[in-house]
Motif scaffolding. Sequence first.
Motif: not given
Length: 195
Positions: A93-99, A105-106, A123-124, A129-134
């Motif tokens: 549930k980490s907020k930093g999982k996008a990175k 992916g890379t 998924k990233a 988007d869930q963290n509003d990081d456009q």
Amino acid sequence: TISLLFLCFISFSTLIYAQEGDSLKLAEAFNKALSSPDKKEIYLKQALHLKQKRNTKYVDEMYAYLNARYLFYTGDFDKAETTILKQLKADPKSKGKAKLYNILGTIHTMRQDYKIAISWYEKAIESYDQNDDQKGAALVKSNIANIFFSLSDFESAFKHVNASYKTLKPINDSINLPNIAGVLSISEAKTGRYK
């Protein structure tokens, strides 16, 4: 009551500052390990020591991310992938999982497993988007565009890079925007959109 609120604020602020400071120290250790391969063991031990000393979810996640990035840059894709998957399992549930998804992916892009790479990138994007990081989402869209561009699927490349460009242009991202604009221009030309 006011002194209690003040004490809570100071404690919270100190915790946030300490965690940010820890992440900077971790980043510095991993960067030194990359730039000084002959001393890498020293710097990698420093990073591990800091992680073990703090023992918080935030520091654990930063350590996993920076360690995976280090492993990726040194060409050890398997260990990088294992490190990230282990971290995602430990804290789903980490907020930093996008990175973390972006690095996965890379890794798969480098292996030319494009379908898997795109699924991690998606998924990233969802996480950003869930963290509003456009900006984060836009940069990952450019990664997807680069896959399609390399496959000469300029229509799909255009779709993703155009979305990325439209997000990054208003914020004047001078670091990433020139490359994105280049892919956009070629994709426009290859799809007959360039006038």
